[in-house]
Design an enzyme around this catalytic site. Structure first.
Site, PDB file in Angstrom:
ATOM      1  N   ASP A   1     -12.916   5.829   6.278  1.00 24.01           N
ATOM      2  CA  ASP A   1     -11.950   6.898   6.543  1.00 24.01           C
ATOM      3  C   ASP A   1     -12.594   8.141   7.165  1.00 24.01           C
ATOM      4  OD1 ASP A   1     -10.047   5.257   5.213  1.00 24.01           O
ATOM      5  OD2 ASP A   1     -10.875   5.956   3.315  1.00 24.01           O
TER       6      ASP A   1
ATOM      7  N   LYS B   1     -13.012   7.035  12.390  1.00 25.55           N
ATOM      8  CA  LYS B   1     -13.690   6.242  13.432  1.00 25.55           C
ATOM      9  C   LYS B   1     -12.721   5.879  14.560  1.00 25.55           C
ATOM     10  CE  LYS B   1     -14.896   3.211  10.341  1.00 25.55           C
ATOM     11  NZ  LYS B   1     -14.582   3.953   9.120  1.00 25.55           N
TER      12      LYS B   1
ATOM     13  N   GLY C   1      -8.043   0.781   7.643  1.00 22.92           N
ATOM     14  CA  GLY C   1      -6.856   1.425   8.224  1.00 22.92           C
ATOM     15  C   GLY C   1      -7.278   2.302   9.380  1.00 22.92           C
ATOM     16  N   HIS C   2      -6.756   2.054  10.575  1.00 21.46           N
ATOM     17  CA  HIS C   2      -7.014   3.025  11.642  1.00 21.46           C
ATOM     18  C   HIS C   2      -5.675   3.584  12.083  1.00 21.46           C
ATOM     19  CE1 HIS C   2      -9.818  -0.326  12.661  1.00 21.46           C
ATOM     20  NE2 HIS C   2      -8.712  -0.992  12.901  1.00 21.46           N
TER      21      HIS C   2
ATOM     22  N   GLN D   1     -14.774   0.389   7.626  1.00 23.29           N
ATOM     23  CA  GLN D   1     -15.323   0.953   6.383  1.00 23.29           C
ATOM     24  C   GLN D   1     -16.516   1.866   6.681  1.00 23.29           C
ATOM     25  OE1 GLN D   1     -14.871  -2.840   6.113  1.00 23.29           O
ATOM     26  NE2 GLN D   1     -12.761  -2.227   5.809  1.00 23.29           N
TER      27      GLN D   1
HETATM   28  P1  IMP Z   1     -12.160  -4.465  -0.386  1.00 24.37           P
HETATM   29  O1  IMP Z   1     -12.791  -4.255   0.948  1.00 24.37           O
HETATM   30  O2  IMP Z   1     -10.668  -4.569  -0.343  1.00 24.37           O
HETATM   31  O3  IMP Z   1     -12.789  -5.607  -1.142  1.00 24.37           O
HETATM   32  O4  IMP Z   1     -12.451  -3.159  -1.272  1.00 24.37           O
HETATM   33  C1  IMP Z   1     -13.757  -2.841  -1.723  1.00 24.37           C
HETATM   34  C2  IMP Z   1     -13.976  -1.327  -1.733  1.00 24.37           C
HETATM   35  O5  IMP Z   1     -13.993  -0.858  -0.399  1.00 24.37           O
HETATM   36  C3  IMP Z   1     -12.885  -0.535  -2.446  1.00 24.37           C
HETATM   37  O6  IMP Z   1     -13.488   0.610  -3.047  1.00 24.37           O
HETATM   38  C4  IMP Z   1     -11.981  -0.095  -1.311  1.00 24.37           C
HETATM   39  O7  IMP Z   1     -11.263   1.079  -1.640  1.00 24.37           O
HETATM   40  C5  IMP Z   1     -13.017   0.171  -0.236  1.00 24.37           C
HETATM   41  N1  IMP Z   1     -12.484   0.052   1.131  1.00 24.37           N
HETATM   42  C6  IMP Z   1     -12.233  -1.093   1.800  1.00 24.37           C
HETATM   43  N2  IMP Z   1     -11.778  -0.826   3.038  1.00 24.37           N
HETATM   44  C7  IMP Z   1     -11.763   0.513   3.156  1.00 24.37           C
HETATM   45  C8  IMP Z   1     -11.436   1.406   4.240  1.00 24.37           C
HETATM   46  O8  IMP Z   1     -11.075   1.010   5.358  1.00 24.37           O
HETATM   47  N3  IMP Z   1     -11.559   2.736   3.947  1.00 24.37           N
HETATM   48  C9  IMP Z   1     -11.996   3.199   2.746  1.00 24.37           C
HETATM   49  N4  IMP Z   1     -12.335   2.410   1.734  1.00 24.37           N
HETATM   50  C10 IMP Z   1     -12.212   1.084   1.933  1.00 24.37           C
END
Ligand code: IMP
Length: 472
Positions: free
Chosen positions: A12, A15, A39-40, A239
């Protein structure tokens, strides 16, 4: 050449906006890891496009590639593509045949396992998209790949092997009666998600659509031939570094590698090709976090504050604002709510030990600082410069999450800067930024020992000041 964009914090960082600005010069924008957990938001011509899987460059008429390092939920892919068509776009998106497929049982397992972990206080706070279970199956050599969807006999074999194992895991290991699981994802009930015929029927259809629309590629070959033809390729990390399975704060991480090394592995381009290009880190002027884990520079809780109206400007900019007031103010000004989950994000000051770690792990050649406008109006802006840990001052983050949680930040305090017409500043250039904002930015660049390439002053493309363009 290639330009790789990497999140330097916890995801977040904005990017998408930087990919959008620098990607203007790219012919192809490829993702190399992650799935629809990212999320973009791309704002273009007054329209807002919210994407979680399709590379953001596809909104701008670039070819979008989901590389072999990605995990792809075809339901999300087609839903996003159909949505873009409805918004009047005709995106060209290719998917690596070697990418792994998120199956409905992965989503069920992701959610059930979070419940199981929460009994032991080990909940990660995942996005529930099935990301972890899909990467587990990839490494466990029982996954289904995009290429398998094109061959129904292979798909059937894979499902007949893997689904009984998943059923046994749920029923015999976790002791959960599937019939009692009240979860439904992508049109699959828990029972259907663990039924070979139901999954097969739907995924064969996805394979047919991928084939009919000629969407699958061997990503490495496709991208290499583009580069050989003199085209520009942007690699879009999802991420952030602290969510990296190797370099992040384990176990509160995602299951892939957002850091730049994986741009090669997850796209099929050679490491020398990636290394010959530029690697741009993206930092937000403060810090936010979705999900569990330490955050030494955190400001107050994520519930909007204790009895303070969220976004209460007077409280946050008054004589002695509390940490909660500041957190609420920044959360509201910055729209710090999860794009995928809608959860309020935790908010803190910029953490330089984290950014130094990110710059080293990915070898940043330059970096961008976003959301400098969000901090406007505060009397003071702080930056976590170093940590105290066990009586020592350290400049980067420790390798274990438990030790990171013990770190006490040391702050540098900067005078705040006023709210100004950011569009006008962006048009005029860097020197038009308020002086205090420039002092803060130059301090950060010096501490991270990396050149400042861009400053984000708002969500629109023309709200970014570019100091140095990596493709030029
Ligand atoms: P997962 O990727 O759904 O397995 O989540 C693992 C961790 O990564 C959790 O803490 C999510 O909140 C975090 N996370 C995954 N994708 C994002 C993103 O695009 N932005 C922020 N945090 C993310």
């Amino acid at each position: 050449m290639t330009v790789t964009i990497v999140g330097a914090q916890l995801g977040d960082e904005g990017k998408g906006g930087i990919v959008d600005v620098f990607g203007e010069s790219a012919d192809v924008v490829a993702r190399y890891q992650g799935g629809d957990n990212a999320g973009h938001t791309v704002v273009h011509g007054g329209e807002t496009y919210k994407l979680s899987l399709v590379p953001s460059g596809a909104v701008r008429g670039k070819i979008g590639v989901l590389g072999n390092g990605c995990v792809v939920n075809p339901h999300t892919l087609f839903e996003e593509l159909d949505g873009l068509h409805e918004q009047g776009l005709d995106p060209d998106v290719r998917v690596a045949e070697r990418a792994h497929v998120i199956m409905p049982y992965h989503r069920i397992l992701d959610n059930l396992e979070e419940d199981v972990r929460s009994d032991d206080d080990l909940k990660v706070g995942t996005t529930g998209r099935g990301i972890g279970p899909t990467y587990e199956d990839k490494v466990g050599r029982r996954g289904v790949r995009i290429g398998d969807l094109l061959d129904p006999a292979v798909l059937r074999d894979r499902l007949e092997y893997v689904i009984p194992q998943k059923r046994a895991l749920i029923e015999d290991v976790y002791g959960i009666d599937l019939a009692s699981v009240d979860l439904e994802f992508d049109g699959f009930s828990a029972e259907d998600a663990l039924d070979v015929d139901a999954v097969y029927d739907r995924y064969v259809e996805y394979g047919e659509r991928l084939r009919d629309e000629d969407m699958t590629v061997v990503a490495g070959e496709f991208l290499t031939s583009r580069i050989d033809d003199g085209e520009q390729v942007m690699l879009e990390g999802a991420q952030g570094t602290l969510l990296d399975i190797d370099h992040g704060n384990f176990p509160y991480v995602t299951s892939s590698n957002p850091t730049a090394g994986y741009a090669a592995t997850g796209s099929g381009l050679g490491v020398t090709t990636i290394g010959d290009g530029e690697v741009v880190g993206v930092v937000k002027g403060y810090l936010s976090r979705v999900g569990t884990g330490p955050m030494p520079t955190e400001l107050g809780p994520s519930d909007g504050g204790h009895g303070v109206d969220a976004g209460d400007e007077a409280a946050a900019t008054g004589d002695d604002p509390s940490a909660e007031d500041l957190a609420s103010y920044i959360r509201e000004e910055g729209g710090e709510y999860g794009t995928v989950t809608g959860r309020p994000r935790r908010v803190g000051w910029l953490d330089l030990p984290m950014v130094r770690h990110a710059a080293r792990a990915s070898g940043f050649t330059g970096f961008a600082v976003n959301h400098v406008d969000v901090l406007a109006g505060l009397d003071e802006v702080k930056v976590g410069e170093s940590y105290d840990l066990d009586g020592e001052t350290i400049e980067t983050i420790p390798s274990t999450t438990e030790r990171w949680a013990q770190c006490e930040p040391n702050f540098q305090t900067f005078d705040g800067w006023p709210e100004v017409d950011w569009a006008a500043v962006a048009e005029e250039g860097y020197e038009a930024l308020p002086e205090n904002a420039r002092t803060y930015l130059e301090y950060v660049a010096e501490e991270v020992d990396t050149d400042l390439y861009a400053v984000g002053l708002g969500p629109e493309r023309d709200h970014t000041v570019v100091l140095d363009h990596p493709f030029e």
